[in-house]
Design a protein around this motif. Sequence first.
Motif, PDB file in Angstrom:
ATOM      1  N   HIS A 234      31.865 -22.418 -60.665  1.00 46.09           N
ATOM      2  CA  HIS A 234      31.943 -21.710 -61.949  1.00 46.09           C
ATOM      3  C   HIS A 234      30.570 -21.663 -62.615  1.00 46.09           C
ATOM      4  CE1 HIS A 234      36.207 -21.114 -61.859  1.00 46.09           C
ATOM      5  NE2 HIS A 234      36.444 -22.417 -61.741  1.00 46.09           N
ATOM      6  N   TYR A 235      29.872 -22.794 -62.600  1.00 46.26           N
ATOM      7  CA  TYR A 235      28.528 -22.813 -63.174  1.00 46.26           C
ATOM      8  C   TYR A 235      27.581 -21.923 -62.377  1.00 46.26           C
ATOM      9  CZ  TYR A 235      29.821 -26.674 -66.229  1.00 46.26           C
ATOM     10  OH  TYR A 235      30.414 -27.453 -67.185  1.00 46.26           O
ATOM     11  N   ALA A 236      27.735 -21.900 -61.056  1.00 48.74           N
ATOM     12  CA  ALA A 236      26.874 -21.054 -60.226  1.00 48.74           C
ATOM     13  C   ALA A 236      27.128 -19.566 -60.500  1.00 48.74           C
ATOM     14  CB  ALA A 236      27.100 -21.372 -58.754  1.00 48.74           C
ATOM     15  N   VAL A 237      28.386 -19.198 -60.710  1.00 43.09           N
ATOM     16  CA  VAL A 237      28.704 -17.802 -61.043  1.00 43.09           C
ATOM     17  C   VAL A 237      28.069 -17.426 -62.371  1.00 43.09           C
ATOM     18  CG1 VAL A 237      30.587 -16.260 -61.704  1.00 43.09           C
ATOM     19  CG2 VAL A 237      30.796 -17.665 -59.666  1.00 43.09           C
ATOM     20  N   MET A 238      28.183 -18.308 -63.357  1.00 46.05           N
ATOM     21  CA  MET A 238      27.576 -18.029 -64.666  1.00 46.05           C
ATOM     22  C   MET A 238      26.060 -17.911 -64.547  1.00 46.05           C
ATOM     23  SD  MET A 238      30.041 -20.401 -67.106  1.00 46.05           S
ATOM     24  CE  MET A 238      28.677 -21.014 -67.970  1.00 46.05           C
ATOM     25  N   ALA A 239      25.435 -18.801 -63.757  1.00 40.62           N
ATOM     26  CA  ALA A 239      23.982 -18.745 -63.581  1.00 40.62           C
ATOM     27  C   ALA A 239      23.574 -17.481 -62.836  1.00 40.62           C
ATOM     28  CB  ALA A 239      23.502 -19.984 -62.828  1.00 40.62           C
ATOM     29  N   ALA A 240      24.354 -17.078 -61.840  1.00 38.70           N
ATOM     30  CA  ALA A 240      24.027 -15.864 -61.086  1.00 38.70           C
ATOM     31  C   ALA A 240      24.131 -14.624 -61.970  1.00 38.70           C
ATOM     32  CB  ALA A 240      24.950 -15.735 -59.873  1.00 38.70           C
ATOM     33  N   LEU A 241      25.205 -14.542 -62.742  1.00 42.94           N
ATOM     34  CA  LEU A 241      25.354 -13.380 -63.629  1.00 42.94           C
ATOM     35  C   LEU A 241      24.253 -13.332 -64.677  1.00 42.94           C
ATOM     36  CD1 LEU A 241      29.228 -13.325 -64.160  1.00 42.94           C
ATOM     37  CD2 LEU A 241      27.833 -11.726 -62.828  1.00 42.94           C
ATOM     38  N   THR A 242      23.950 -14.479 -65.253  1.00 45.91           N
ATOM     39  CA  THR A 242      22.917 -14.532 -66.290  1.00 45.91           C
ATOM     40  C   THR A 242      21.550 -14.170 -65.725  1.00 45.91           C
ATOM     41  OG1 THR A 242      24.178 -16.253 -67.427  1.00 45.91           O
ATOM     42  CG2 THR A 242      21.867 -16.008 -68.049  1.00 45.91           C
ATOM     43  N   SER A 243      21.212 -14.742 -64.578  1.00 44.92           N
ATOM     44  CA  SER A 243      19.896 -14.465 -64.013  1.00 44.92           C
ATOM     45  C   SER A 243      19.802 -13.021 -63.502  1.00 44.92           C
ATOM     46  CB  SER A 243      19.565 -15.456 -62.898  1.00 44.92           C
ATOM     47  OG  SER A 243      20.526 -15.383 -61.874  1.00 44.92           O
ATOM     48  N   ALA A 244      20.891 -12.473 -62.973  1.00 42.18           N
ATOM     49  CA  ALA A 244      20.867 -11.073 -62.532  1.00 42.18           C
ATOM     50  C   ALA A 244      20.682 -10.144 -63.725  1.00 42.18           C
ATOM     51  CB  ALA A 244      22.152 -10.733 -61.777  1.00 42.18           C
ATOM     52  N   PHE A 245      21.402 -10.430 -64.807  1.00 39.19           N
ATOM     53  CA  PHE A 245      21.262  -9.612 -66.012  1.00 39.19           C
ATOM     54  C   PHE A 245      19.842  -9.714 -66.569  1.00 39.19           C
ATOM     55  CE2 PHE A 245      21.559  -9.080 -70.640  1.00 39.19           C
ATOM     56  CZ  PHE A 245      22.086  -7.800 -70.694  1.00 39.19           C
ATOM     57  N   ALA A 246      19.309 -10.936 -66.650  1.00 42.29           N
ATOM     58  CA  ALA A 246      17.953 -11.120 -67.181  1.00 42.29           C
ATOM     59  C   ALA A 246      16.924 -10.454 -66.279  1.00 42.29           C
ATOM     60  CB  ALA A 246      17.651 -12.610 -67.330  1.00 42.29           C
ATOM     61  N   PHE A 247      17.130 -10.536 -64.956  1.00 43.16           N
ATOM     62  CA  PHE A 247      16.205  -9.883 -64.021  1.00 43.16           C
ATOM     63  C   PHE A 247      16.215  -8.375 -64.220  1.00 43.16           C
ATOM     64  CE2 PHE A 247      15.454  -7.718 -59.982  1.00 43.16           C
ATOM     65  CZ  PHE A 247      14.190  -8.190 -59.668  1.00 43.16           C
ATOM     66  N   ALA A 248      17.408  -7.809 -64.347  1.00 39.09           N
ATOM     67  CA  ALA A 248      17.507  -6.359 -64.531  1.00 39.09           C
ATOM     68  C   ALA A 248      16.883  -5.925 -65.849  1.00 39.09           C
ATOM     69  CB  ALA A 248      18.970  -5.915 -64.458  1.00 39.09           C
ATOM     70  N   MET A 249      17.051  -6.726 -66.883  1.00 38.24           N
ATOM     71  CA  MET A 249      16.487  -6.367 -68.183  1.00 38.24           C
ATOM     72  C   MET A 249      14.970  -6.524 -68.215  1.00 38.24           C
ATOM     73  SD  MET A 249      18.809  -5.164 -70.066  1.00 38.24           S
ATOM     74  CE  MET A 249      19.591  -4.451 -68.635  1.00 38.24           C
TER      75      MET A 249
ATOM     76  N   PRO B  35      11.906   0.462 -64.827  1.00 40.95           N
ATOM     77  CA  PRO B  35      13.143   0.644 -65.569  1.00 40.95           C
ATOM     78  C   PRO B  35      14.240  -0.305 -65.061  1.00 40.95           C
ATOM     79  CG  PRO B  35      12.916   2.426 -63.989  1.00 40.95           C
ATOM     80  CD  PRO B  35      11.671   1.582 -63.887  1.00 40.95           C
ATOM     81  N   TRP B  36      15.191  -0.567 -65.907  1.00 43.50           N
ATOM     82  CA  TRP B  36      16.221  -1.571 -65.615  1.00 43.50           C
ATOM     83  C   TRP B  36      17.094  -1.169 -64.431  1.00 43.50           C
ATOM     84  CZ3 TRP B  36      21.330  -0.205 -65.799  1.00 43.50           C
ATOM     85  CH2 TRP B  36      21.667   0.956 -66.512  1.00 43.50           C
ATOM     86  N   MET B  37      17.204   0.117 -64.155  1.00 39.85           N
ATOM     87  CA  MET B  37      18.034   0.584 -63.027  1.00 39.85           C
ATOM     88  C   MET B  37      17.483   0.103 -61.686  1.00 39.85           C
ATOM     89  SD  MET B  37      18.762   4.409 -64.413  1.00 39.85           S
ATOM     90  CE  MET B  37      17.086   4.573 -64.994  1.00 39.85           C
ATOM     91  N   HIS B  38      16.165  -0.018 -61.589  1.00 43.70           N
ATOM     92  CA  HIS B  38      15.569  -0.540 -60.360  1.00 43.70           C
ATOM     93  C   HIS B  38      15.912  -2.015 -60.188  1.00 43.70           C
ATOM     94  CE1 HIS B  38      12.297   2.827 -60.316  1.00 43.70           C
ATOM     95  NE2 HIS B  38      13.520   3.287 -60.107  1.00 43.70           N
ATOM     96  N   GLY B  39      15.978  -2.748 -61.281  1.00 37.76           N
ATOM     97  CA  GLY B  39      16.386  -4.152 -61.210  1.00 37.76           C
ATOM     98  C   GLY B  39      17.820  -4.302 -60.742  1.00 37.76           C
ATOM     99  N   VAL B  40      18.694  -3.407 -61.221  1.00 33.11           N
ATOM    100  CA  VAL B  40      20.095  -3.440 -60.778  1.00 33.11           C
ATOM    101  C   VAL B  40      20.171  -3.120 -59.291  1.00 33.11           C
ATOM    102  CG1 VAL B  40      22.332  -2.310 -61.043  1.00 33.11           C
ATOM    103  CG2 VAL B  40      21.014  -2.923 -63.067  1.00 33.11           C
ATOM    104  N   LEU B  41      19.386  -2.150 -58.825  1.00 32.85           N
ATOM    105  CA  LEU B  41      19.374  -1.817 -57.398  1.00 32.85           C
ATOM    106  C   LEU B  41      18.912  -2.993 -56.546  1.00 32.85           C
ATOM    107  CD1 LEU B  41      18.005   1.837 -57.339  1.00 32.85           C
ATOM    108  CD2 LEU B  41      20.265   1.049 -56.659  1.00 32.85           C
TER     109      LEU B  41
END
Length: 139
Positions: free
Chosen positions: A40-55, A59-65
């Motif tokens: 659960h903590y790993a999922v939260m860390a992955a989502l948070t770091s992916a969101f922060a990386f994309a932001m 442009p943010w779309m390249h981060g999402v890709l």
Amino acid sequence: MSAVGSTLDAMGVEQYLLAFLFLVSYTFALSDFIGVRGRHYAVMAALTSAFAFAMRTDPWMHGVLVVVVAMVAIGAFAGIVWGLWAAFGWPHSDMPVAERLEAPPAPLPDETLSLGAAAAAAGVLHRPANLAGAGDTQR
């Protein structure tokens, strides 16, 4: 894809750290290595770091890709490893791992413990202060 490549060339240290954190935490989230609570903590860390990386990516779309490509690559790697395990390891895993790794029982020596030595061992377990006289069975 050349635009994504130029975005990757312009990445800074914080983006590399966020990408590394995402890769590690996403891998832990997929595995049973750290248990349910850790996942659960790993999922939260992955989502948070992916969101922060994309932001942090312009442009943010390249981060999402980049995040999506990383997720697909990890999934493909896990699928290939599972396929190899199924092809080469699955039929050979009839016994549980503990039985395969367990050493054969050692043969018992011909001489058994004398009653005095067994009583001394029990006395040490009952009162650890008797450890000094535990070897003396001639009392």
